[in-house]
Motif scaffolding. Structure first.
Motif, short mmCIF file in Angstrom:
data_model
loop_
_atom_site.label_atom_id
_atom_site.label_comp_id
_atom_site.label_asym_id
_atom_site.label_seq_id
_atom_site.Cartn_x
_atom_site.Cartn_y
_atom_site.Cartn_z
N ILE A 80 0.80 -1.11 0.22
CA ILE A 80 0.24 -0.04 0.03
C ILE A 80 1.27 1.46 0.20
CG2 ILE A 80 -1.26 1.24 1.65
CD1 ILE A 80 -2.72 -1.44 2.40
N ARG A 81 1.80 1.34 0.56
CA ARG A 81 2.67 2.36 0.94
C ARG A 81 3.14 2.64 -0.69
NH1 ARG A 81 4.58 0.30 5.86
NH2 ARG A 81 6.10 -0.24 5.03
N GLU A 82 3.45 1.92 -1.05
CA GLU A 82 4.53 1.91 -2.44
C GLU A 82 3.65 2.70 -3.37
OE1 GLU A 82 6.65 -1.61 -2.67
OE2 GLU A 82 8.45 -2.20 -1.73
N LYS A 83 2.49 2.14 -3.47
CA LYS A 83 1.97 2.29 -4.65
C LYS A 83 1.08 3.45 -4.41
CE LYS A 83 1.61 -2.17 -6.98
NZ LYS A 83 2.33 -2.47 -8.31
N ALA A 84 0.70 3.70 -3.18
CA ALA A 84 -0.02 4.84 -2.69
C ALA A 84 1.40 5.73 -2.41
CB ALA A 84 -0.81 4.64 -1.98
N ASP A 85 2.30 5.68 -2.67
CA ASP A 85 3.39 6.51 -2.41
C ASP A 85 3.31 7.00 -1.02
OD1 ASP A 85 5.31 8.08 -2.56
OD2 ASP A 85 4.47 9.98 -4.14
N LEU A 86 3.74 6.42 0.13
CA LEU A 86 2.87 6.96 1.36
C LEU A 86 4.35 6.06 1.68
CD1 LEU A 86 -0.31 5.25 2.18
CD2 LEU A 86 0.06 7.96 1.34
N PHE A 87 4.23 7.73 2.91
CA PHE A 87 6.63 7.10 3.97
C PHE A 87 5.54 5.85 4.58
CE2 PHE A 87 8.56 12.09 4.79
CZ PHE A 87 8.79 11.94 3.33
N SER A 88 6.98 5.02 5.17
CA SER A 88 7.48 4.44 6.20
C SER A 88 7.19 4.94 7.66
CB SER A 88 8.06 3.19 5.98
OG SER A 88 9.24 3.96 5.83
N GLU A 89 7.16 3.91 8.49
CA GLU A 89 7.28 5.04 9.90
C GLU A 89 8.70 5.42 10.27
OE1 GLU A 89 4.72 5.52 11.55
OE2 GLU A 89 3.37 5.03 9.64
N SER A 90 9.18 4.30 9.52
CA SER A 90 11.06 5.18 9.60
C SER A 90 10.93 6.01 8.84
CB SER A 90 12.25 4.22 9.49
OG SER A 90 12.07 3.45 8.09
#
Length: 240
Positions: A90-100
């Motif tokens: 989801i993070r990769e496809k939606a271009d979101l930051f990971s927690e780190s």
């Protein structure tokens, strides 16, 4: 839908300041390119663009959640691993930051104007506390001791622009990393462990929410004779 909203919400960060030590003091991490300068927009146009972007990210996340099976079982390593994999997609496809990445971005924006090393470390501590992080390794105290050691040697506050002084501080931080067992080449493993911890915490919250929802429903007259199902048997895709 409440379960879905919980899946898409930010989790509570539960990892030690070891990650901050790794990312900010001598351990290389992935870099983030600055956004290209955007033309000035009028208020309504800016709000519209923000809405479209958020809507697109949300729909991307929902599209993935509709396809992937998630088992609400925080005690099953395989279920936690699968959930972490889905969240990463989801993070990769939606271009979101990971927690780190989000932590690193916060540190970069909050500390970029700080001139001295001592205030910098104190700001890191404030960020850690505000985000609910714990310093299980005692890294902060060791880093502050290192700053004091260098400042005694140079007989003045250590400024971040002091290349020689900062090089000496980085050498002290390397000693701390070695003492804590933190290795540069292990950073990807640390990040993976972090995401696994966050995935487990999110599944625990999902399980709690599901049990509370079933308990509430069972109190209603029409459901009083119904048996509660095992949350592990729930398929979140049926609620989206």
């Amino acid at each position: 839908m409440a379960l879905t909203s919980r899946l898409l919400s930010r989790s509570r960060q539960l990892y030690a300041s070891q990650i901050i030590l790794q990312q900010e003091h001598g351990v290389p991490v992935r870099c983030f390119s600055k956004e290209a300068a955007r033309p000035a927009l009028k208020g309504d146009e800016m709000l519209r663009n923000i809405f479209v972007e958020v809507k697109s990210k949300f729909e991307t996340a929902l599209g993935i959640l509709r396809k992937e099976k998630i088992t609400i079982d925080p005690d099953d390593a395989a279920a936690v691993g699968q959930y972490a994999k889905v969240m990463k997609t989801i993070r990769e496809k939606a271009d979101l930051f990971s927690e780190s990445q989000r932590i690193q971005y916060t540190i970069q924006t909050k500390t970029k104007e700080i001139p001295d090393a001592r205030t910098y470390l104190l700001t890191l501590k404030e960020i850690r506390i505000k985000r609910g992080l714990t310093d299980e390794l005692g890294a902060e105290a060791m880093m502050m001791d290192a700053v004091e050691k260098i400042e005694k040697e140079i007989k003045k506050p250590l400024m971040r622009s002091d290349k020689k002084g900062m090089a000496a501080l980085m050498a002290e931080f390397d000693k701390i990393n070695n003492k804590l067992g933190v290795r540069r080449e292990d950073l990807p493993k640390y990040e993976e462990q972090l995401e696994h911890k966050i995935a487990k915490a999110q599944l625990e919250e999902l399980k709690k929410d599901a049990l509370e929802a079933m308990e509430t429903q069972k109190k209603r007259e029409e459901f009083k004779d119904e048996q509660m199902v095992d949350v592990k048997s729930l398929d979140i895709r049926n609620f989206i």
